[in-house]
Enzyme design. Structure first.
Site, short mmCIF file in Angstrom:
data_model
loop_
_atom_site.label_atom_id
_atom_site.label_comp_id
_atom_site.label_asym_id
_atom_site.label_seq_id
_atom_site.Cartn_x
_atom_site.Cartn_y
_atom_site.Cartn_z
N ASP A 92 56.03 39.91 35.49
CA ASP A 92 55.04 38.98 36.02
C ASP A 92 54.57 38.00 34.95
OD1 ASP A 92 54.91 39.82 38.55
OD2 ASP A 92 53.05 40.97 38.35
N LYS B 246 54.05 34.04 39.04
CA LYS B 246 53.59 32.88 39.80
C LYS B 246 52.96 31.89 38.84
CE LYS B 246 52.69 35.58 43.93
NZ LYS B 246 52.94 36.94 43.37
N MET C 146 39.90 37.65 39.88
CA MET C 146 40.40 36.51 40.66
C MET C 146 39.26 35.74 41.33
SD MET C 146 43.62 38.43 42.48
CE MET C 146 42.67 39.84 42.97
C1 LIG Z 1 46.24 39.67 40.44
S1 LIG Z 1 44.95 40.36 39.48
C2 LIG Z 1 45.86 41.61 38.68
C3 LIG Z 1 44.99 42.66 38.06
C4 LIG Z 1 45.80 43.68 37.27
N1 LIG Z 1 46.65 44.45 38.12
C5 LIG Z 1 44.90 44.60 36.46
O1 LIG Z 1 44.82 45.81 36.76
O2 LIG Z 1 44.29 44.13 35.51
C6 LIG Z 1 44.73 39.13 38.26
C7 LIG Z 1 43.30 39.01 37.77
O3 LIG Z 1 43.03 40.00 36.79
C8 LIG Z 1 42.10 39.50 35.86
N2 LIG Z 1 42.71 39.56 34.51
C9 LIG Z 1 43.89 40.10 34.20
N3 LIG Z 1 44.09 40.09 32.87
C10 LIG Z 1 43.01 39.52 32.33
C11 LIG Z 1 42.60 39.22 30.99
N4 LIG Z 1 43.34 39.54 29.93
N5 LIG Z 1 41.40 38.63 30.79
C12 LIG Z 1 40.60 38.32 31.83
N6 LIG Z 1 40.94 38.57 33.12
C13 LIG Z 1 42.11 39.17 33.36
C14 LIG Z 1 41.76 38.08 36.28
O4 LIG Z 1 40.60 38.15 37.09
C15 LIG Z 1 42.98 37.70 37.11
O5 LIG Z 1 42.68 36.68 38.01
#
Ligand SMILES: C[S@@+](CC[C@H](N)C(=O)[O-])C[C@H]1O[C@@H](n2cnc3c(N)ncnc32)[C@H](O)[C@@H]1O
Length: 270
Positions: free
Chosen positions: A39, A61, A173
């Site tokens: 991803d 994406k 998100m």
């Molecule tokens: C589709 S979700 C996936 C979440 C992922 N499966 C998890 O457990 O962290 C994506 C969201 O995770 C958050 N996110 C993921 N990595 C991040 C990071 N390093 N810093 C801040 N937000 C993060 C944001 O809110 C982003 O829009």
């Protein structure tokens, strides 16, 4: 009839961003994989663990770019496993936290493909922690809820009930709907002074954080440069993050806080 060799799919959590925050098992899967579907959010540095002849397939994406849709991804996983391959599906954070890992697990089991979930450290927990914000704290937070900020208008998330039920809200998100979410929280009785933090690119060396309240954060965010994903944290615990940041800044100014181990264990801020 000769037995047909069937592969296996590993749904692997890559952790929140810092490549050192993948699990040992996740790393071992990457090293053993014949095929890796990865991803956007999974740190691409992790692909350095792959064998030289592993097939690497980007299925992320990116705005403005054609990307594989969910059904295509599931079909690819099934196709490669049916060819007897060791397949890794590498996802940001944890595969089962807003990662569509559940859909992939269902598709695999319906196709009778063996699979295993290798949990990852979710951004929901790691990002607040990296910003010094404990999601629970004895004096002010005995519960937290992790919620998507993607669906605000459709009534699927009961913002009022959530704000009353959990002391800390961790919203993923949510940036596109920040104003709407803060409005919903206020409408449901959440006081405008309740602290809010926005943490961008958590766990990476470019991590950035701004603080405000339910009443002020939308305005603050409007002037904030954004380049990475953001976690929104709402609750009294945010004050701890602010306090820790203040102390750290004071120590740094005084030359007392010498170094910090971050991404890839590089020593920074000497
Ligand atoms: C589709 S979700 C996936 C979440 C992922 N499966 C998890 O457990 O962290 C994506 C969201 O995770 C958050 N996110 C993921 N990595 C991040 C990071 N390093 N810093 C801040 N937000 C993060 C944001 O809110 C982003 O829009």
């Amino acid at each position: 009839m000769p037995a047909r060799l069937l592969g296996k799919v590993y749904l692997v959590g890559a952790g929140p961003g810092d490549p050192e925050l993948i699990t040992l098992k996740g790393k071992r899967c990457l090293e053993a994989a014949d095929v890796i579907l990865f991803d956007e959010l999974a740190n691409h540095q992790l692909l350095a663990f792959a064998a030289a002849d592993a097939q690497l397939i980007y299925v992320g994406k990116k705005p403005g770019k054609r990307c594989a849709d969910q059904r295509e991804i599931e079909a690819l996983l099934i196709q490669h496993a049916r060819r007897g391959k060791f397949v890794v599906r590498l996802k940001g954070g944890d595969p089962f936290v807003f990662g569509r890992g559940g859909e992939e697990a269902l598709a695999l089991s319906r196709a009778a493909i063996p699979f295993e979930v290798v949990p990852g450290i979710s951004s929901a927990l790691a990002v607040p922690a990296c910003a010094g914000i404990p999601v629970t704290h004895r004096s002010c937070a005995s519960s937290f809820a992790v919620v998507t900020g993607h669906k605000v208008g459709d009534g699927e998330v009961k913002w009022g009930e959530l704000a009353r039920a959990a002391d800390t809200l961790v919203i993923l998100m949510g940036m596109q709907n920040l104003a709407l979410i803060m409005g919903r929280l206020r409408d449901s009785g959440c006081e405008p002074e309740r602290p809010v933090a926005l943490v961008q690119s958590g766990s990476l060396s470019c991590q950035d954080c701004v603080f405000g309240t339910v009443g002020t954060i939308t305005k603050i965010a409007a002037g904030w440069k954004r380049t990475g994903p953001v976690v929104i944290i709402v609750g009294e615990v945010v004050k701890m993050g602010q306090e820790l940041q203040r102390i750290e800044e004071t120590l740094v100014e005084a030359g007392l806080f010498l170094s910090k181990v971050t991404e890839n264990s590089k020593e920074v801020r000497i």
